[in-house]
Design a protein around this motif. Structure first.
Motif, PDB file in Angstrom:
ATOM      1  N   ARG A 154      74.809  -6.834  36.888  1.00 24.42           N
ATOM      2  CA  ARG A 154      74.263  -8.178  36.783  1.00 24.42           C
ATOM      3  C   ARG A 154      73.478  -8.548  38.035  1.00 24.42           C
TER       4      ARG A 154
ATOM      5  N   PRO B 132      73.580 -15.030  41.265  1.00 24.43           N
ATOM      6  CA  PRO B 132      74.943 -14.650  40.902  1.00 24.43           C
ATOM      7  C   PRO B 132      75.822 -14.319  42.100  1.00 24.43           C
TER       8      PRO B 132
ATOM      9  N   SER C 224      77.025  -4.876  41.325  1.00 24.83           N
ATOM     10  CA  SER C 224      77.208  -4.984  39.881  1.00 24.83           C
ATOM     11  C   SER C 224      75.857  -4.849  39.196  1.00 24.83           C
TER      12      SER C 224
ATOM     13  N   ASN D 202      70.202  -6.494  38.184  1.00 29.38           N
ATOM     14  CA  ASN D 202      69.181  -6.976  37.256  1.00 29.38           C
ATOM     15  C   ASN D 202      68.550  -8.276  37.736  1.00 29.38           C
ATOM     16  N   TRP D 203      69.379  -9.190  38.217  1.00 27.35           N
ATOM     17  CA  TRP D 203      68.847 -10.456  38.743  1.00 27.35           C
ATOM     18  C   TRP D 203      67.908 -10.203  39.919  1.00 27.35           C
TER      19      TRP D 203
END
Length: 320
Positions: free
Chosen positions: A32, A198, A30, A35-36
């Motif tokens: 997200r 995440p 994903s 990016n994390w």
């Protein structure tokens, strides 16, 4: 075909490429997560290379940045992680081109070494490109036969991250007193790695004063595993009373798990700080670790090839 540095604008295409090439598997892809992992990392943003043809991203190679502390020096490292080639372009040497370009860029950027834990399929390719095999990671295991194939999950103690965050500056890695290589520690790193992750739910045991032990629960066909990923101590106040409290909290969680695991290297070096793990000896049954020199003198790199000079916890080496 063009090999170039990836940009944030490429992220949607990169995520789609990872999905089409690798599938979802155990780790879902994903934006997200990307990016994390590759932008928000307090060790630094990941160097990313893409292969592009006719305006389409057909290959990607990302190197996760990591900082290791060793003998008063910060080793700038990258971990060879996310890589994919579009199914229609496999067999054209894209993986090798991206990797070799990544090594060339890393040397210019002052990176000291690359490390990773390849599987049996990818390891031969790394060895051909100059990687050196260190051996299998050591593990410390505890088995509870009474929890075999039990579905009941352990009761997790109260997780007051706000309170813990206030206490984090007091803690240090007990490895820092042994001279072995360990992750450069900061409160920002701990929050990023465990609180804001995440991908997995990480939990902690702590008295918010003298110790904090991070772990996650992993489900298996044989039951639950309590994976101890990090242990930090405030040496000034970690006394017998604190050790008893750590043992008490540890028993409450581990008694519901068939298997409890921790890094064998970390345990061998600072086992007296750990809660009781039982009589099973440390075994070399973990993933294979490989290293590649980038910018170190040969004598310094050769020291890193010796597993005895490392004190990594599972959280330092866990794939995510």
């Amino acid at each position: 075909m063009q090999i170039r540095k990836g940009t944030e604008a490429d992220i949607p295409a990169i995520v789609e490429l990872l999905k089409s090439s690798l599938g979802e598997g155990l780790i879902q892809k994903s934006e997200r997560l990307w990016n994390w992992k590759h932008i928000e990392n307090p060790h630094g943003a990941s160097p990313v290379l893409v292969a592009e043809e006719d305006g389409k991203v057909v290959g990607v190679r990302a190197f996760l940045k990591w900082q290791w502390a060793y003998k008063g020096k910060i080793l700038q490292a990258i971990r060879a992680v996310d890589t994919a080639t579009h199914p229609d372009y496999q067999g054209k040497g894209i993986f090798k081109k991206l990797t070799l370009q990544g090594l060339e860029d890393a040397k210019k950027d002052g990176i000291h070494l690359v490390y990773n834990t390849p599987n049996d399929n990818s390891k031969p390719g790394y060895l051909k490109m100059g990687w050196v095999e260190q051996g299998r990671m050591a593990l410390k295991l505890k088995v509870n036969p009474f929890a075999y194939k039990k579905d009941k999950l352990p009761v997790i103690p109260d997780q007051n991250w706000v309170r813990l965050s206030a206490a984090l500056p007091q803690f240090s890695n007990p490895i820092s007193n042994t001279g072995q290589i360990h992750t450069f520690l900061s409160p920002e790193y701990i929050s990023w790695r465990y609180q804001n992750n995440p991908l997995f739910d990480y939990h902690f045991l702590s008295d918010h004063r003298s110790f904090v032990l991070f772990f996650r629960i992993k489900k298996h066909s044989f039951g639950s595993e309590m994976r101890v990923v990090d242990l930090f101590i405030n040496d000034a106040v970690f006394d017998l009373k604190a050790k008893k409290e750590l043992n008490r909290q540890f028993r409450e969680v581990s008694k519901a798990c068939f298997l409890t695991s921790a890094s064998g290297r970390h345990f061998e070096l600072v086992g007296k700080k750990y809660p009781v793990f039982g009589f099973i000896p440390v075994v070399n049954k973990g993933p294979i670790v490989t290293l590649r020199n980038v910018g170190l003198p040969d004598s310094e790199f050769n020291a890193l090839v010796e597993a005895s000079n490392w004190g990594y916890a599972l959280g330092d080496m866990e794939l995510f």
